[in-house]
Design an enzyme around this catalytic site. Structure first.
Site, short mmCIF file in Angstrom:
data_model
loop_
_atom_site.label_atom_id
_atom_site.label_comp_id
_atom_site.label_asym_id
_atom_site.label_seq_id
_atom_site.Cartn_x
_atom_site.Cartn_y
_atom_site.Cartn_z
N GLU A 118 0.85 -1.21 0.00
CA GLU A 118 0.00 0.00 0.00
C GLU A 118 0.88 1.26 0.00
O GLU A 118 0.74 2.16 0.82
CB GLU A 118 -0.97 0.01 1.19
CG GLU A 118 -2.14 0.96 1.02
CD GLU A 118 -3.07 0.97 2.23
OE1 GLU A 118 -2.75 1.62 3.24
OE2 GLU A 118 -4.11 0.29 2.18
N GLU A 132 -0.03 9.72 10.03
CA GLU A 132 0.15 8.71 8.98
C GLU A 132 0.78 9.26 7.71
O GLU A 132 1.55 8.56 7.05
CB GLU A 132 -1.20 8.05 8.66
CG GLU A 132 -1.75 7.15 9.77
CD GLU A 132 -2.50 7.92 10.86
OE1 GLU A 132 -2.71 9.15 10.70
OE2 GLU A 132 -2.88 7.30 11.87
N HIS A 212 -11.79 7.18 14.25
CA HIS A 212 -10.66 7.10 15.18
C HIS A 212 -9.51 8.06 14.88
O HIS A 212 -8.47 8.00 15.53
CB HIS A 212 -10.10 5.67 15.20
CG HIS A 212 -9.43 5.28 13.91
ND1 HIS A 212 -8.13 5.58 13.65
CD2 HIS A 212 -9.89 4.64 12.83
CE1 HIS A 212 -7.81 5.12 12.45
NE2 HIS A 212 -8.87 4.55 11.92
N ARG A 214 -6.70 10.75 14.77
CA ARG A 214 -6.11 11.63 15.79
C ARG A 214 -6.41 13.10 15.54
O ARG A 214 -6.59 13.88 16.48
CB ARG A 214 -4.59 11.44 15.79
CG ARG A 214 -4.11 10.57 16.91
CD ARG A 214 -2.70 10.08 16.68
NE ARG A 214 -2.66 8.71 17.14
CZ ARG A 214 -2.28 8.35 18.35
NH1 ARG A 214 -1.82 9.23 19.19
NH2 ARG A 214 -2.34 7.08 18.71
N HIS A 245 -14.13 2.35 18.48
CA HIS A 245 -12.68 2.08 18.53
C HIS A 245 -12.20 2.14 19.98
O HIS A 245 -12.76 2.87 20.80
CB HIS A 245 -11.98 3.16 17.69
CG HIS A 245 -10.55 2.90 17.37
ND1 HIS A 245 -9.54 3.05 18.30
CD2 HIS A 245 -9.94 2.51 16.23
CE1 HIS A 245 -8.37 2.75 17.73
NE2 HIS A 245 -8.59 2.43 16.46
C1 UD1 Z 1 -3.55 3.30 15.13
C2 UD1 Z 1 -2.69 3.92 14.01
C3 UD1 Z 1 -3.57 4.45 12.89
C4 UD1 Z 1 -4.54 3.39 12.39
C5 UD1 Z 1 -5.32 2.86 13.59
C6 UD1 Z 1 -6.22 1.74 13.14
C7 UD1 Z 1 -0.61 5.10 14.55
C8 UD1 Z 1 0.01 6.34 15.02
N1 UD1 Z 1 -1.95 5.06 14.56
O1 UD1 Z 1 -4.28 4.34 15.75
O2 UD1 Z 1 -2.74 4.84 11.79
O3 UD1 Z 1 -5.41 3.98 11.45
O4 UD1 Z 1 -4.42 2.35 14.56
O5 UD1 Z 1 -7.20 1.46 14.09
O6 UD1 Z 1 0.09 4.17 14.22
N2 UD1 Z 1 -6.30 0.43 22.26
C9 UD1 Z 1 -6.70 -0.66 23.02
N3 UD1 Z 1 -6.80 -1.88 22.40
C10 UD1 Z 1 -6.54 -2.07 21.09
C11 UD1 Z 1 -6.14 -0.96 20.33
C12 UD1 Z 1 -6.02 0.29 20.93
O7 UD1 Z 1 -6.95 -0.55 24.20
O8 UD1 Z 1 -6.66 -3.20 20.60
C13 UD1 Z 1 -6.15 1.75 22.93
C14 UD1 Z 1 -4.94 1.79 23.88
O9 UD1 Z 1 -5.25 2.62 24.96
C15 UD1 Z 1 -3.86 2.44 22.99
C16 UD1 Z 1 -4.70 3.44 22.23
O10 UD1 Z 1 -5.93 2.76 21.93
O11 UD1 Z 1 -2.81 3.03 23.73
C17 UD1 Z 1 -4.07 3.99 20.97
O12 UD1 Z 1 -3.57 2.97 20.12
P1 UD1 Z 1 -2.57 3.38 18.92
O13 UD1 Z 1 -2.25 2.17 18.13
O14 UD1 Z 1 -1.44 4.17 19.45
O15 UD1 Z 1 -3.42 4.40 18.07
P2 UD1 Z 1 -4.77 4.23 17.26
O16 UD1 Z 1 -5.55 5.46 17.50
O17 UD1 Z 1 -5.38 2.93 17.56
N1 UDP Z 2 -12.91 -3.30 11.07
C1 UDP Z 2 -13.21 -4.42 11.85
N2 UDP Z 2 -14.01 -4.26 12.95
C2 UDP Z 2 -14.55 -3.06 13.30
C3 UDP Z 2 -14.23 -1.92 12.51
C4 UDP Z 2 -13.41 -2.08 11.41
O1 UDP Z 2 -12.75 -5.53 11.56
O2 UDP Z 2 -15.28 -2.99 14.30
C5 UDP Z 2 -12.01 -3.46 9.91
C6 UDP Z 2 -12.48 -2.83 8.62
O3 UDP Z 2 -13.31 -3.71 7.88
C7 UDP Z 2 -11.17 -2.53 7.92
C8 UDP Z 2 -10.21 -2.24 9.07
O4 UDP Z 2 -10.81 -2.79 10.23
O5 UDP Z 2 -10.67 -3.66 7.21
C9 UDP Z 2 -10.01 -0.76 9.21
O6 UDP Z 2 -9.38 -0.48 10.42
P1 UDP Z 2 -9.35 0.97 11.05
O7 UDP Z 2 -10.52 1.74 10.60
O8 UDP Z 2 -9.15 0.79 12.51
O9 UDP Z 2 -7.99 1.58 10.46
P2 UDP Z 2 -7.60 2.38 9.13
O10 UDP Z 2 -8.02 1.57 7.97
O11 UDP Z 2 -8.27 3.71 9.20
O12 UDP Z 2 -6.12 2.54 9.25
#
Ligand code: UD1
Ligand code: UDP
Length: 374
Positions: A118, A132, A212, A214, A245
């Site tokens: 990608e 990102e 979700h 930032r 999320h």
């Molecule tokens: C991250 C990615 C973002 C991506 C997104 C997909 C970065 C900077 N951000 O954002 O590019 O689009 O994932 O969803 O790499 N948490 C949980 N359990 C989980 C996941 C997250 O508790 O399974 C909570 C935790 O408190 C964690 C916080 O979410 O510290 C943030 O997680 P992080 O991966 O840093 O950022 P996302 O906002 O999830």
């Molecule tokens: N997705 C999932 N469960 C959910 C919400 C999203 O499996 O409750 C899947 C969705 O189909 C897609 C991926 O997660 O394939 C997207 O993830 P997210 O939106 O967290 O991240 P991004 O694509 O914005 O980086």
């Protein structure tokens, strides 16, 4: 046998790398080694379970409400240690998360070739999506092989002087994953915890929501929540289904603002199959997700993108997606328009993002560059 390390950490990376891991394992000509940073914990594990992938190495890095700097420093130290131990012949990363940038940099430091799945998505705005856009620009700089999903993303790389013979237009592996999921759902419909079963069985209008980003934390999410509350009141017969999320910066405003509205269903993040079933069931999808922007058009669903800009303009150009930002009135008007006028919900068939064979194309390139042992 030559060894490829898949290094990933979040839900979307797992969805989009799973088809390549499965294809490589079926082939058996290269060894696929899976190292998860577990930047996400629960949401990553949900995807691994669906695709039956058990990580070979789990760095278990997630901490509650982690900052970008803390996660980056932990990831660089941990991935460097992993590369020192395992010594792969190639690394594959996917997308634009902190894990992607850190793993690519570590690969460069250890002189291991990096393939970026990608590659070439751009908004040219360093603050959107944050962080990102900069993660993917930096990953392009250190990667050796660039798997661009579309002709547009290839052209972006060419404009940045990336050598043309290192770029491969493959389609996006998300479509491979989606087609696998759709086939499984056709065989048996998954249950969706937290939703009344009749909501899935009848065909009353349903708006599916995810968010979700930032750059929307704070006022952006307040504004999004006001829009959903207004819509829920305006359309009492419509269900608003929102798998929330796990980022605490998302959960706090969403549960505070929307937790007590009868036709708004706040549910936990869904495993991939139930989520795909929800997308298929939806009338309209409202999201800021990258992956969902790609999946919705492939399912023939109109998608409203709660962002100012997108690195995925192909669906906007085809009319399947529309940018609506985070402004309350704009979201309310865009959703209302789609709910009120069914003709506007009809979108062009087919996906601009792939044909379901991206993983196989990437495997072929890996075999070629690493020397096919057959
Ligand atoms: C991250 C990615 C973002 C991506 C997104 C997909 C970065 C900077 N951000 O954002 O590019 O689009 O994932 O969803 O790499 N948490 C949980 N359990 C989980 C996941 C997250 O508790 O399974 C909570 C935790 O408190 C964690 C916080 O979410 O510290 C943030 O997680 P992080 O991966 O840093 O950022 P996302 O906002 O999830
Ligand atoms: N997705 C999932 N469960 C959910 C919400 C999203 O499996 O409750 C899947 C969705 O189909 C897609 C991926 O997660 O394939 C997207 O993830 P997210 O939106 O967290 O991240 P991004 O694509 O914005 O980086």
């Amino acid at each position: 046998m030559k060894k490829i390390s898949f290094i990933f950490g979040t839900r979307p990376e797992a969805v989009k790398l799973a088809p390549i891991i499965l294809a490589l394992r079926e082939e058996g000509t290269l060894q696929a080694h899976v190292c998860v940073t577990a930047q996400h914990r629960q949401m990553l594990d949900q995807v691994l379970r669906v695709f039956g992938i058990v990580p070979d190495v789990d760095l278990d890095l997630m901490r509650p409400n982690q900052t970008l700097g803390e996660l980056t420093s932990r990831a660089i130290a941990a991935v460097d240690g992993y590369l020192a131990d395992y010594q792969p012949d190639m690394i594959l990363v996917q997308g634009d998360t902190t894990t992607v940038f850190c793993a690519s940099l570590c690969g460069f430091y250890r002189r291991v070739p990096v393939g970026h799945v990608e590659a070439g998505l751009r908004t040219w705005n360093k603050w959107a999506p944050f962080p990102e856009e900069i993660n993917r620009v930096l990953t392009t700089r250190v990667a050796d092989y660039h798997f661009a999903p579309t002709a547009w993303s290839r052209d972006n790389l060419l404009r940045e002087q990336v050598p043309s013979d290192s770029i491969y237009v493959t389609g996006n592996t998300v479509i491979d994953a989606l087609l696998l999921a759709v086939e499984k759902i056709r065989r048996s419909r998954p249950a969706i915890a937290g939703l009344p079963p009749e909501l899935l069985e009848n065909d009353t209008p349903m708006v599916l929501i995810t968010g979700h980003r930032r750059e929307s934390f704070g006022e952006g999410f307040e504004s999004i929540c006001r829009a959903i509350a207004t819509l829920a009141q305006r359309y009492p017969a419509v269900s608003f289904v929102y798998p929330v999320h796990m980022n605490p910066n998302v959960r706090e405003p969403v549960y505070r603002s929307l937790g007590k509205i009868a036709n708004v269903h706040l549910i936990e993040p869904q495993e991939y199959l139930p989520f795909v079933a929800l997308m298929e069931r939806a009338t309209v999808i409202l999201t800021d997700s990258g992956g969902v922007q790609e999946e919705a058009p492939a399912l023939g669903k109109p998608v409203l993108v709660m962002r100012q800009t997108t690195e995925r303009p192909e669906a906007v150009e085809s009319g399947a997606a529309k940018l609506v930002g985070t402004d309350t009135n704009r979201i309310v008007e865009a959703v209302s328009s789609l709910l009120d006028k069914p003709a506007q919900r009809r979108i062009a068939g087919g996906s601009p993002y792939g044909d379901g064979h991206a993983a196989q194309r990437i495997v072929e390139v890996c075999k070629k560059v690493l020397g096919d042992p057959r």
